[in-house]
Enzyme design. Structure first.
Site, PDB file in Angstrom:
ATOM      1  CG  HIS B 362      -6.018   3.825   0.625  1.00 13.68           C
ATOM      2  ND1 HIS B 362      -5.937   4.250   1.928  1.00 13.68           N
ATOM      3  CD2 HIS B 362      -6.289   4.918  -0.120  1.00 13.68           C
ATOM      4  CE1 HIS B 362      -6.188   5.545   1.982  1.00 13.68           C
ATOM      5  NE2 HIS B 362      -6.406   5.974   0.741  1.00 13.68           N
ATOM      6  CB  CYS B 738       2.869   9.058 -12.465  1.00 12.16           C
ATOM      7  SG  CYS B 738       1.217   8.618 -13.011  1.00 12.16           S
TER       8      CYS B 738
END
Lengths: 780, 780
Positions: B362, B738
């Site tokens: 993250h 992406c």
């Protein structure tokens, strides 16, 4: 889907045609009774007027006429009732009742089509795995009347006993009635043959000639359809009409007997006998069941995670389960969810109930493997562990309370409900024998304890397809040594701890090899992440620290360091084996020493297949294999015995399937671990998805739970790619499946189509798999 | 791999041949010096005798001879030294030094091959993504001697300045020396041209003719190789020998200038100029860097998760980060790991350091997206949050202490180290212009904040390929409304909470559409599981309960009910959207109202692509799409504006890729979410795998981190299947990528091969992607 779709009888009647019917039949009472029945049925089914409104009007009328039975109502009163009905429909639907017969017909056809989407039809399809997309047909039939007088009748019959399978006509009928009267139960129907319950005359007694004709027709239909029939008939003025016939529903026990006997009677072939039985239903035969006649109070439902019935006194943790069981109590283990730490308690329990988790949650998988009944995902169950009680369906359940659970239906029942043990019997043995003659796929079992292996062999398993070694580390002394290994900070300390486990592990394998007498045994090396072996409560951590002579802080640090955000995708399987090669050394030494020792003792070769879990890269397998080969070499030198072994891998990751051609260079066999492969292909955790998967099936997003029935489009595509890739590199590669799907008939069909070598399932499902494999071979 | 492989000079000398060399060269000192050099080098490289043992003997000798420089040692002393060396070797290796010249040669060849596996070579390969399987060649060359007297020399030169790229010969040399003297730094080399640092005469001054010849040779080599050269040369009695030439290493800045200038000089074509630059290196140009001349103390290392240098005062939580930044402090956020709750603090911080998590954790993903430097997975970092301090590399770090981090190298530096801002300059602009002329792939950015979008546009992004809407819910008021929605127990309450978010969300989209001026914007609907939005600390939960006027127990129950064993495989993406369709309604309404409003204001159409995440089943997409289409219809009716929009999906699950032909029926575009697709294909959590992935690369199990460089064999196979399936159903389907791989050159090459339409990457990597796309088109 018997009884699930709607029907409209007597269609075509209106104020005009009813007069013609009265005149032609010379029976105005019959004609007006048919008309009021039509308005009532059409009003309800097509126009959506609530049934009870009609029933209330009918009851009112009977009360005013002082009659008890419908057929006693005078004609004029029936005419009044028709007016009342027509007004009622107008009031409720804001439109007059349609009198044009074509309008009636088209609307009725539409309504019957629509009934495909009724709630009951949906539920039925879900239970029986019937895809919504199939749709239905609508039959339009000319009417014959069972309500034209006492020379008329209507009824339903089964050509054999649907409960026991005995070859004896079984059915009920009513004189002067229409079909719905039999179903609705307003009058009590009489038996067709034999002896009626309330001494009402049988059809055989009332109309012996018609009865004989009916008997003959039943035989013709059975012969024609090659199956037991469920028949609806009507007798109109002594003339027999067959309204409908279909293959009859029956109990699993009856199904086996009927198939075998019909074959023995020459009505069907062995192949037909085998195909006639729903393999999945056999499962119910292999476990105790709730006595269907027993009184029962269902206080909660969940998923039918592991079949069979069980009862015992409630406990909330594994230690208590074990302690109580030890002192002779039967216990039911209630948990929010289970983990490998609970294994001893699960083993001790008669049945298991969890509040969370799906059909392939830990609890479900382990329970099925043990043959222990289990209901999982009882979301209404709220366990307050510290208080030692739980609530479910408005009831407070305390430790020690009696519960019964039905793992085949997913029900929790209050108290001790009467159970019974089904008998397998001679018909079952004959059928299994036929299945074995026809099937190509081998059937193995997933088993690791002595007891599991015994059950598997008694059910006809031809090998062990998955022996999970991690379960072996939870017993007694071992878990302590295992935890010591995990807490260790260097390879030497780990080796020391593992050295204590090794003899016990060797003894496990010795027992299994001995029992299996040369049948192949696939042993999977350690798979789960290490944190599954560590205690998570502070007290247990303190205990561990004390027994390892270390500090609580160290234990807690290690637990924290090993915790993972997504353990399913974490440091497990061969990843762990590569980090701690000493585990591979210990396990393969235990396997090979056991094999050498059994070979020495019995003179029979042991065929062990060592399986490396969670391989995604060929190099992972190569490096683990190297340790296995080296160990095998050493043990062969030390013992002087040649050991027959193969090294292969689980295919349980998409990447393994996609690069199977490479992986096959290092693997003698692939075993498809379809539980994990389903998880990764869908990106769906079986532990977390129970809740919304159910909604998915209800909303038609999925046809069925992909953890129960193999998703042939997605997961199946990967299995196909892997089989092709594997065979391209190694034409004789052994291919099998060892996930939960190994015991599912639809999935077994897919395995047959791909030409896999075997399926492996929990011991209790072996007969199901044997039959399903035969069916798959025949269907292919 | 310059300097990484071993070399042995002067091979072939022994007690016999040394006499011949002395005689032929008429220089015994030179001959014995060469011999002792040979024993020393061969002894170390081939026989493994430690270098310092020879150096110690040499130093002893110089001390006894009262000389300072090696070449001042008298011949007799050299002969003694040779004896000492030979004895030393015998003692250390238990065998006499080999005198047979063929034995010497074969052993030396073997040793050079072996040096492919040296630690430094492994590390070098890892840094530069060079597969171990490539292997090396070994050159055997005749000796020429730079140590035959003062008419001899040896040196290294770059044809241009490797630091600035300026077109000017740059190099160093030593008179009367062999190559290793230059490298070893025993004597200080002088400059070849221009001005030497210590006024030692340049080669230009010493040997003008040889210098001119060298200049000419450099030009010939550059012209021949079409690239700047790194040359090793020796001058033996005024005769120039080129020992080796190779394409020179250079800084990123130099690389750009050299490529552009060589093209302008006519030495290479535009295509060659574009191919000459390592696209990945451009990344370093776009962020501040540590001044290479600054003093620095590295106290810890981790993964280079987001490039660039940053410094600030240490804080340990997001709130403090925000508060301090607000009052003007520069802060570095130190966390064990980050979660979406930390976004505001990450935004406020100059740099981020985490103890856990890999290149696509993250922290890493978010930091790269923001262009904030980040070092992740600093496993030695131990944060004791309550005590507000941490330890790393033996240092205690307290809140408020200064740290500098180098996100390009993964280093943590003590205090404030001097940094500098690299200049992009005109050469960079020219190169990007050429790249745009040659590439076929469009380049989009992953961006959602006004600032990100601005950066993306300034770097030449041609659209937004991934606008993650969940980040938008963490700011100020919104998180409260979001939490209120999550705590709600029915759809009406959820709608009420969402209605408060909707105007803010609409405003977000308005800003983005306005900035993008008609370029396509792909907006992904809410993706993460709801529990990511809920607070996990008791204090924060109490605050939430207070502000929602509910009880702490209720909040805690909801948090517990939403917790998942494997959130990555849990109730998120379209699964969540199907459970809470009101979220889809709110988000699509916000998108379409924003599009209508911007169209009205600017007159330009807005092209919005609504992306449904985590689709695995076509029916999931169909049902979500239905809500989007209905909302679009409503908004068009309400506003009177026609809205240009498309609905598509992320392909991020293996099942989606395998059933792409079906999914394409409902999708106008596929965007490959390669982060999640890599996780599910490998069955590998990016959060949990950092630790052992590193070992995997070191042990050759993996060539590189699959989260950084697309695994074309496994994940790539799925992308290929999906592209084929999608095009079979919908030939004009838009295909893009992406994931993090969208900015990685090797992965972009793969996208070009598959003919995808665009790549989308974090804003700061857009120039890298533009160049890589051009290179991919040229290489294809």
């Amino acid at each position: 889907m018997p009884g699930m779709m709607d029907t409209v009888l007597n269609l075509g009647l209106n104020d005009e045609t009813v007069e013609a019917l009265a005149k032609n039949s010379d029976d105005p009472r019959f004609a007006y009774d048919s008309y009021r029945r039509f308005i009532q049925m059409y009003g309800n089914v097509v126009l959506g007027v609530e049934h009870h409104l009609f029933e209330d009007a009918l009851e009112d009328l009977k009360f005013h006429c002082h009659v008890e039975e419908d057929h006693e109502i005078p004609v004029d009163a029936l005419k009044d009732l028709i007016k009342t009905y027509l007004e009622l429909v107008k009031e409720e639907t804001d439109a007059p009742f349609p009198s044009n017969v074509h309008d009636q017909l088209w609307a009725a056809i539409g309504a019957v089509f629509q009934s495909w989407f009724s709630d009951r039809a949906r539920v039925y399809r879900k239970i029986h795995d019937i895809p919504e997309s199939w749709g239905t047909a609508v039959n339009v039939q000319a009417m014959v009347y069972g309500n034209m007088g006492d020379d008329c009748a209507t009824g339903v019959a089964f050509t054999r006993n649907p409960s026991s399978g005995e070859n004896q006509l079984y059915g009920e009928y009513l004189l002067n009635a229409q079909g719905e009267d039999v179903v609705a139960g307003i009058r009590t129907p009489a038996s067709i043959a034999g002896k009626s319950s309330d001494d009402a005359p049988t059809l055989e007694a009332c109309m012996p000639e018609v009865f004989q004709q009916f008997l003959d027709t039943c035989r013709i239909l059975e012969t024609h359809y090659h199956d037991m029939q469920d028949i609806e008939f009507t007798i109109e003025r002594h003339k027999l009409y067959i309204l409908q016939t279909r293959n009859a529903k029956r109990t699993s026990q009856a199904a086996v007997r009927i198939a075998v006997e019909m074959c023995q009677e020459g009505l069907i072939s062995k192949e037909q006998a085998l195909l006639q039985i729903n393999a999945r239903d056999l499962d119910g035969l292999l476990h105790p069941i709730i006595d269907p006649d027993a009184e029962k109070q269902v206080i909660g439902t969940g998923l039918p995670a592991s079949p069979g019935a069980a009862q015992g006194r409630v406990v909330f943790d594994a230690d208590t389960a074990e302690a109580w069981a030890h002192s002779g109590e039967k216990v039911i283990l209630l948990r929010t969810e289970t983990s490998p730490e609970d294994i001893h308690g699960m083993h001790a329990a008669e049945g298991i109930v969890t509040a969370r988790g799906g059909m392939t949650s830990h609890a479900a998988v382990v329970a099925r493997g043990m043959g222990t009944p289990c209901v999982s995902g009882v979301s209404a169950l709220n366990i307050v562990r510290d208080a030692r009680d739980a609530s479910l369906g408005g009831h407070v359940i305390q430790e020690g309370d009696w519960l019964t659970l039905d793992g085949s239906r997913g029900e929790i029942l209050l108290g001790q409900v009467r159970m019974m043990q089904p008998q397998l019997g001679e018909h079952f043995d004959i059928l299994m024998d036929w299945a074995d003659q026809k099937r190509r796929l081998k059937v193995r079992a997933n088993a690791e304890t002595e007891q599991d292996v015994q059950v598997a062999l008694s059910f006809g398993a031809e090998g062990i397809g998955l022996c999970r070694t991690e379960h072996m580390f939870f017993e007694g002394e071992r878990i302590l040594a295992m935890r010591e290994m995990i807490i260790s900070e260097n390879a030497d300390d780990r080796r020391r701890a593992l050295a204590r486990i090794q003899p016990m592990q060797r003894e496990d394998f010795r027992k299994i090899f001995f029992q299996m007498q040369g049948l192949p045994v696939t042993i999977r090396l350690l798979d789960p992440p290490l944190h599954e072996f560590l205690p998570h409560g502070k007290d247990e951590q303190q205990q561990l620290a004390d027994s390892l002579d270390t500090s609580l802080t160290l234990v807690q640090q290690r637990v924290a360091a090993l915790s993972e955000s997504n353990p399913m995708l974490g440091h497990r399987g061969c990843r762990l084996l590569l980090s701690y090669p000493e585990i591979v050394e210990m396990q393969s030494r235990a396997i090979f020493e056991a094999a050498a020792s059994v070979k020495k003792d019995t003179g029979n070769a042991v065929l062990c297949e060592v399986m490396v879990p969670l391989v995604g890269l060929v190099e992972e397998l190569r490096q683990v294999r190297q340790i296995i080969d080296e160990t095998a070499h050493k043990v062969q030198e030390e013992t002087g015995e040649t050991i027959e072994y193969e090294v292969g891998t689980m295919i349980e990751l998409p990447r393994a399937a996609l690069t199977a051609a490479q992986i096959a260079k290092e693997a003698s066999f692939f075993s498809f671990g379809t539980n994990d492969l389903t998880q990764t292909t869908f990106g769906l955790s079986r532990d977390d998805s129970a809740q919304f998967l159910d909604a998915y099936v209800q909303r038609g997003i999925l046809d069925c739970d992909p953890f129960a029935v193999l998703d042939t489009e997605g997961v199946g595509a990967l299995i196909r790619l892997a089989a092709e890739g594997g065979r391209a590199t190694r034409p004789d590669i052994k291919l099998g499946i060892c996930g939960e799907h190994g015991g599912d008939p639809a999935s077994i069909m897919f395995c047959e189509q791909l030409g896999l070598g075997y399926v492996s399932c929990s011991a209790f499902r072996v007969p199901v798999a044997r039959l399903a494999a035969a069916q798959a071979a025949l269907r292919k």
